[in-house]
Design a protein around this motif. Structure first.
Motif, PDB file in Angstrom:
ATOM      1  N   THR A   1      15.326  92.811 -23.349  1.00 54.23           N
ATOM      2  CA  THR A   1      14.148  92.689 -22.481  1.00 54.23           C
ATOM      3  C   THR A   1      14.280  93.408 -21.140  1.00 54.23           C
ATOM      4  OG1 THR A   1      14.974  90.622 -21.515  1.00 54.23           O
ATOM      5  CG2 THR A   1      13.585  90.452 -23.484  1.00 54.23           C
ATOM      6  N   SER A   2      15.493  93.819 -20.776  1.00 59.09           N
ATOM      7  CA  SER A   2      15.757  94.476 -19.476  1.00 59.09           C
ATOM      8  C   SER A   2      15.446  93.556 -18.298  1.00 59.09           C
ATOM      9  CB  SER A   2      14.961  95.774 -19.327  1.00 59.09           C
ATOM     10  OG  SER A   2      15.384  96.729 -20.260  1.00 59.09           O
ATOM     11  N   SER A   3      15.470  92.263 -18.509  1.00 55.40           N
ATOM     12  CA  SER A   3      15.173  91.321 -17.435  1.00 55.40           C
ATOM     13  C   SER A   3      16.173  90.163 -17.462  1.00 55.40           C
ATOM     14  CB  SER A   3      13.752  90.769 -17.590  1.00 55.40           C
ATOM     15  OG  SER A   3      13.518  89.715 -16.679  1.00 55.40           O
ATOM     16  N   SER A   4      16.900  89.992 -16.350  1.00 58.64           N
ATOM     17  CA  SER A   4      17.865  88.884 -16.282  1.00 58.64           C
ATOM     18  C   SER A   4      17.154  87.548 -16.069  1.00 58.64           C
ATOM     19  CB  SER A   4      18.869  89.134 -15.150  1.00 58.64           C
ATOM     20  OG  SER A   4      18.199  89.295 -13.912  1.00 58.64           O
ATOM     21  N   GLU A   5      15.902  87.595 -15.607  1.00 59.95           N
ATOM     22  CA  GLU A   5      15.148  86.370 -15.363  1.00 59.95           C
ATOM     23  C   GLU A   5      14.812  85.634 -16.657  1.00 59.95           C
ATOM     24  OE1 GLU A   5      10.989  85.346 -13.174  1.00 59.95           O
ATOM     25  OE2 GLU A   5      12.354  86.655 -12.071  1.00 59.95           O
ATOM     26  N   THR A   6      14.797  86.357 -17.784  1.00 61.44           N
ATOM     27  CA  THR A   6      14.462  85.723 -19.060  1.00 61.44           C
ATOM     28  C   THR A   6      15.509  84.697 -19.492  1.00 61.44           C
ATOM     29  OG1 THR A   6      15.508  87.575 -20.237  1.00 61.44           O
ATOM     30  CG2 THR A   6      13.128  87.682 -19.946  1.00 61.44           C
ATOM     31  N   VAL A   7      16.718  84.786 -18.936  1.00 57.90           N
ATOM     32  CA  VAL A   7      17.772  83.853 -19.347  1.00 57.90           C
ATOM     33  C   VAL A   7      18.158  82.906 -18.211  1.00 57.90           C
ATOM     34  CG1 VAL A   7      18.713  85.429 -21.072  1.00 57.90           C
ATOM     35  CG2 VAL A   7      19.620  85.506 -18.749  1.00 57.90           C
ATOM     36  N   LEU A   8      17.441  82.934 -17.096  1.00 60.02           N
ATOM     37  CA  LEU A   8      17.803  82.101 -15.950  1.00 60.02           C
ATOM     38  C   LEU A   8      17.872  80.607 -16.299  1.00 60.02           C
ATOM     39  CD1 LEU A   8      16.598  82.562 -12.316  1.00 60.02           C
ATOM     40  CD2 LEU A   8      16.596  80.304 -13.329  1.00 60.02           C
ATOM     41  N   PRO A   9      16.853  80.036 -16.960  1.00 59.73           N
ATOM     42  CA  PRO A   9      16.949  78.600 -17.291  1.00 59.73           C
ATOM     43  C   PRO A   9      18.132  78.289 -18.212  1.00 59.73           C
ATOM     44  CG  PRO A   9      14.693  79.391 -17.520  1.00 59.73           C
ATOM     45  CD  PRO A   9      15.558  80.593 -17.383  1.00 59.73           C
ATOM     46  N   ARG A  10      18.368  79.145 -19.222  1.00 60.78           N
ATOM     47  CA  ARG A  10      19.493  78.899 -20.134  1.00 60.78           C
ATOM     48  C   ARG A  10      20.829  79.050 -19.411  1.00 60.78           C
ATOM     49  NH1 ARG A  10      19.304  79.307 -25.957  1.00 60.78           N
ATOM     50  NH2 ARG A  10      21.230  80.518 -25.897  1.00 60.78           N
ATOM     51  N   MET A  11      20.912  79.977 -18.476  1.00 58.51           N
ATOM     52  CA  MET A  11      22.129  80.125 -17.674  1.00 58.51           C
ATOM     53  C   MET A  11      22.423  78.838 -16.912  1.00 58.51           C
ATOM     54  SD  MET A  11      23.780  83.168 -17.622  1.00 58.51           S
ATOM     55  CE  MET A  11      24.426  83.340 -15.963  1.00 58.51           C
ATOM     56  N   MET A  12      21.398  78.268 -16.310  1.00 57.48           N
ATOM     57  CA  MET A  12      21.576  77.036 -15.535  1.00 57.48           C
ATOM     58  C   MET A  12      22.034  75.891 -16.424  1.00 57.48           C
ATOM     59  SD  MET A  12      18.257  77.362 -12.980  1.00 57.48           S
ATOM     60  CE  MET A  12      18.724  76.042 -11.873  1.00 57.48           C
ATOM     61  N   GLU A  13      21.428  75.800 -17.607  1.00 55.74           N
ATOM     62  CA  GLU A  13      21.783  74.728 -18.533  1.00 55.74           C
ATOM     63  C   GLU A  13      23.208  74.889 -19.046  1.00 55.74           C
ATOM     64  OE1 GLU A  13      20.084  72.717 -22.672  1.00 55.74           O
ATOM     65  OE2 GLU A  13      19.654  74.807 -22.212  1.00 55.74           O
TER      66      GLU A  13
END
Length: 438
Positions: free
Chosen positions: A278-290
């Motif tokens: 997706t070229s976007s790190s924001e797409t995984v922000l919630p999963r990163m936090m979890e």
């Protein structure tokens, strides 16, 4: 295998086709093929990627709010929260400075722009005009600080502005902390609500392969594989620099704080694949936090470091900005002295912090820096337009890893890291005994 009394339970290994990493990787490959062989069809796939990004952004704000508020309320000590925030900001500044310096050094060693001999005025692109205009309006330090405070709460969540949401979340969490027992019912409610939002994220992730397919098919269909070769030396130089930064700089930091960068990357392989597509790190922000919480990082640390890092800890963006600026100078045969290059690095240390607050961040930041130096032609940005989409993927991957490592480091600094929990999580995730070290 688990043995309980006389019963023996064998954990079933997940089928390869059911693994999210495999699904996204296959989707990316299919997307590349479709975009290359049928470019017109590839361009039509853009909505698939856009829908996935919108689905994730839909819950990013609430997830940050719930994580930060419940985390701060559970700590109850605002001095400790402030200490975490201060340490995080100092860490961000030190590491991003390293990233800028490494980019500056390696672009001088490799010299990807040398020999291009571009003449001033020879490159002209209407697309560059929008970045030049935005650069003129780019925000200074005071404006960035003013921007952190939202005009209204609904607007902050509506626009998905991470810093504004974080600002309000800290205030709300502090208020609950001060209320003590009176605020406990609200805290418990928000804690239960957070489980529901993370459940939504898990559902959205089923769509990730389709989103990755759409995003990569559009990219290849619009820009073509040939755009990778036209400025291949710069692209390879940026990619190599980012790999070296992750392995040696972030790897050394990880080693100092007692964990392996390679095991860390393996743990987040699903997220890396989604960002790759997706070229976007924001797409995984919630999963990163979890996942960082599951890995042993305390919730208040995760809640403060990750959202702040997405605005101030942009390691990949920093590397790209310093390399791109010197590349343009090389392409135009502009001989910059060491002091001029250092002044560019100092400028980028300031201007890059505003990238997240401006639409089209990276390019606008680069345009603003080039304008400020007075030595580099803004028209040179046109040289980068063809491959910027591909380099944005590398930037997003490096930014994501950098913020994950930062969270681990700050948690360990503050003694807010559960080593036993981390070992157990790794053991469960990799389906093999932990090695006694993370």
């Amino acid at each position: 295998m688990q043995i309980s009394g006389s019963s023996v339970k064998v954990k079933k290994k997940k089928k390869l086709y059911a693994d999210l990493t495999f699904q996204v990787l296959v989707a990316i490959i299919v997307g590349i093929v479709v975009g290359h062989v049928w470019p017109d069809i590839g361009k039509e796939m853009k909505p698939l990627g856009d829908i996935f990004i919108k689905l994730v952004k839909m819950v990013v704000g609430p997830v940050i709010f719930l994580t930060v508020v419940t985390g701060i309320a559970s700590v109850g000590d605002m001095k400790k929260v402030g200490k975490v925030g201060l340490k995080a900001l100092i860490y961000f500044e030190v590491v991003t400075t390293f990233a800028l310096a490494i980019g500056l050094i390696l672009v001088n060693v490799m010299g990807p722009g040398r020999g291009m001999n571009v003449v001033a005025g020879a490159v002209n692109s209407a697309e560059v005009a929008q970045y030049a205009t935005a650069a003129a309006k780019s925000q200074g330090t005071l404006e960035i600080l003013m921007h952190i405070v939202p005009d209204n709460l609904i607007g902050a969540f509506g626009s998905g502005d991470l810093l504004q949401i974080l600002f309000f979340s800290v205030l709300f969490g502090a208020a609950l902390s001060v209320l003590g027992e009176k605020g406990k019912p609200v805290e418990d409610f928000l804690e239960r609500l957070s489980y529901a939002f993370f459940g939504v994220i898990n559902i959205v992730m089923y769509y990730a392969p389709i989103g990755a397919f759409g995003a990569i098919a559009f990219t290849i269909g619009k820009f073509g594989v040939s755009s990778l070769t036209s400025l291949g030396e710069l692209l390879l130089g940026v990619l190599l620099t980012m790999v070296l930064f992750v392995v040696f700089v972030l790897g050394s930091i990880a080693r100092i704080y007692g964990f392996s960068i390679f095991r860390f990357l393996a743990y987040f392989k699903d997220e890396l694949m989604i960002v790759l597509g997706t070229s976007s790190s924001e797409t995984v922000l919630p999963r990163m936090m979890e996942k960082l919480q599951r890995l042993g990082c305390a919730k208040p640390v995760v809640g403060l470091v990750i959202p702040t890092g997405y605005s101030f800890n942009l390691d990949g963006t920093s590397i790209y900005l310093s390399m791109a600026a010197i590349f343009i100078a090389q392409a135009y045969n502009i001989d910059l002295s060491i002091w001029q290059q250092l002044s560019i690095m100092v400028l980028l240390m300031v201007t890059s912090k505003g990238a997240a607050a401006v639409t089209g961040g990276g390019f606008i930041t680069l345009a603003a820096t080039m304008s400020a130096t007075g030595a580099l032609p803004i028209e040179g940005l046109a040289l980068l337009l063809g491959i910027d989409r591909f380099m944005s993927t590398a930037r997003a991957l490096t930014n994501m890893v950098g913020n994950g490592v930062a969270t681990m480091v700050i948690a360990k600094m503050e003694d807010e890291f559960d080593e036993t929990k981390a070992l157990k999580e790794y053991q469960t995730y990799f389906e093999k005994p932990a090695m006694g070290s993370i």
